[in-house]
Design an enzyme around this catalytic site. Structure first.
Site, PDB file in Angstrom:
ATOM      1  N   TYR A  21      -3.328  -7.104 -22.162  1.00 45.04           N
ATOM      2  CA  TYR A  21      -2.289  -7.968 -21.590  1.00 45.04           C
ATOM      3  C   TYR A  21      -2.767  -9.421 -21.559  1.00 45.04           C
ATOM      4  CZ  TYR A  21       1.676  -5.077 -20.189  1.00 45.04           C
ATOM      5  OH  TYR A  21       2.811  -4.313 -20.190  1.00 45.04           O
TER       6      TYR A  21
ATOM      7  N   GLY B  71      -4.748   4.735   2.273  1.00 40.62           N
ATOM      8  CA  GLY B  71      -4.821   3.585   3.187  1.00 40.62           C
ATOM      9  C   GLY B  71      -4.209   3.937   4.538  1.00 40.62           C
TER      10      GLY B  71
ATOM     11  N   TYR C 217     -10.512   9.342 -12.250  1.00 36.87           N
ATOM     12  CA  TYR C 217     -10.897   8.011 -11.762  1.00 36.87           C
ATOM     13  C   TYR C 217     -11.608   7.219 -12.854  1.00 36.87           C
ATOM     14  CZ  TYR C 217     -12.670   4.522  -8.435  1.00 36.87           C
ATOM     15  OH  TYR C 217     -12.958   3.361  -7.767  1.00 36.87           O
TER      16      TYR C 217
ATOM     17  N   THR D  65     -19.694   0.529  -2.033  1.00 34.08           N
ATOM     18  CA  THR D  65     -19.500  -0.438  -0.952  1.00 34.08           C
ATOM     19  C   THR D  65     -19.256   0.326   0.340  1.00 34.08           C
ATOM     20  OG1 THR D  65     -18.583  -1.959  -2.574  1.00 34.08           O
ATOM     21  CG2 THR D  65     -18.068  -2.425  -0.276  1.00 34.08           C
TER      22      THR D  65
ATOM     23  N   ASP E 153       0.853  -1.191   0.000  1.00 25.08           N
ATOM     24  CA  ASP E 153       0.000   0.000   0.000  1.00 25.08           C
ATOM     25  C   ASP E 153       0.892   1.245   0.000  1.00 25.08           C
ATOM     26  OD1 ASP E 153      -3.253   0.254   1.043  1.00 25.08           O
ATOM     27  OD2 ASP E 153      -2.032   2.073   0.857  1.00 25.08           O
TER      28      ASP E 153
ATOM     29  N   GLY F 162       2.927  -6.492 -15.139  1.00 21.27           N
ATOM     30  CA  GLY F 162       4.290  -6.955 -15.442  1.00 21.27           C
ATOM     31  C   GLY F 162       4.760  -7.964 -14.402  1.00 21.27           C
TER      32      GLY F 162
END
Ligand code: UDP
Length: 310
Positions: free
Chosen positions: A153, A36, A139, A169, A31, A96
């Site tokens: 990918y 956070g 966003y 949520t 994080d 990656g």
């Protein structure tokens, strides 16, 4: 399994870390701590690192759950460049690393890819109605770009990638000052301060309790699906005026309800069509709005502000 959780110290991430650790998985949480909080994971039996996915990293695991990104409108509008970079440079670093170790990827996308939707309820085949240069675009467009990254990918490198478009949520460990509607209303009601409805309050959201969300995401992560996109959320649609009344009642609050200007590009309606995830994984949200709100109210009442000094 060894599971890497990016954004693991955030709201959804910390619940994910807790649940997977309790099931005996080896969990590595990374994080940036921009939004956070390491207190969210400090009591868990997991490895926790201060690592921003925008910076390259090398962590071997079987599965990565990519939850790293500011998600509250006031957070991502405070950190728009960081948000764009997280969904581009950060996404590239996550993918990656996953290619290097042949890891399965569960990527957290968002209902915001639908913008201010013209289709209701929203199903996965809807392309959305997004303002590419509005205040929410860092966003919305960031997450749309990240989806394209995942899809391309998957095609090129053949790693398994599931995208989950998460709808609103809520639950314990949201920050009381993160600006989203449920923490705002609850904290206002508990303090008997005015409950601030933006606009006329007729706009809708469909709120999913955190334990249901984590359960659905885990079903997707542990499924045998190789590549797909799923809505995940609670289809119980609620007007904000109704939400304000419910919160007020559950908090036994004397708060007045006040109306403030509607932020630009605020979606008018939002409700997930969850047919696809239900058919595929048998997942259905179980926690009612009142039940989830009561748990969240208790969190903010008993633990939240006192424990974290917010
Ligand atoms: N909102 C509100 N009062 C608040 C905070 C938010 O009326 O104190 C509204 C906001 O304008 C939006 C809805 O509640 O219509 C949900 O906002 P939130 O920031 O929680 O998430 P969003 O779904 O917009 O990303």
């Amino acid at each position: 399994m060894k599971i890497l959780i990016t954004g693991g110290a955030g709201f959804i991430g910390s619940h994910m870390c807790e649940r997977l650790a309790s099931e005996g998985h080896e969990v590595v949480c990374i994080d940036s701590l921009i939004t956070g909080d390491k207190k969210n994971v400090e009591n868990l039996n997991i490895e926790s690192l201060n690592q921003d996915i925008r910076k390259p990293f090398d962590i071997k695991a079987d599965l990565v759950i990519n939850l790293a990104c500011p998600a509250s409108p006031i957070d991502y509008q405070k950190y728009p460049i960081e948000t764009l970079e997280t969904n581009s440079i950060g996404m590239k670093n996550v993918l990656g690393n996953a290619i290097k170790y042949k890891m399965r990827v569960l990527h957290a996308s968002t209902s915001e890819v639908y913008g201010d939707p013209l289709k209701h309820p929203q199903s996965e085949d809807y392309w959305g109605n997004v303002n590419p240069n509005g205040p929410r675009s860092c966003y919305d467009e960031g997450k749309r770009f990240a989806e394209s990254f995942c899809m391309n990918y998957n095609k090129k490198y053949k790693i398994d990638i599931i995208m989950a478009r998460i709808f609103n949520t809520y639950g314990p460990r949201m920050r009381s000052n993160d600006g989203r509607v449920i923490p705002n209303f609850i904290n206002q009601a508990l303090r008997n301060e005015p409950i601030t409805i933006y606009g006329n309050g007729k706009q809708t959201r469909s709120f999913c309790y955190i334990s249901d969300m984590v359960d659905g995401l885990i079903r997707l992560a542990f499924s045998d699906i190789k590549f797909d996109i799923f809505n995940i959320g609670n289809p119980n649609e609620t007007k904000l005026t109704e939400l304000a009344e419910i919160v007020k009642k559950l908090c036994a609050s004397d708060s007045k309800i006040t109306f403030k200007p509607l932020p630009q590009d605020d979606p008018v309606k939002r409700k997930p069509d969850i047919t696809k995830i239900t058919k595929t994984t048998n997942w259905m949200p179980k926690v009612s709005l009142e039940e989830g709100l009561l748990k969240t109210i208790n969190y903010f009442k008993d633990v939240g502000d006192k424990k974290y000094g917010r």
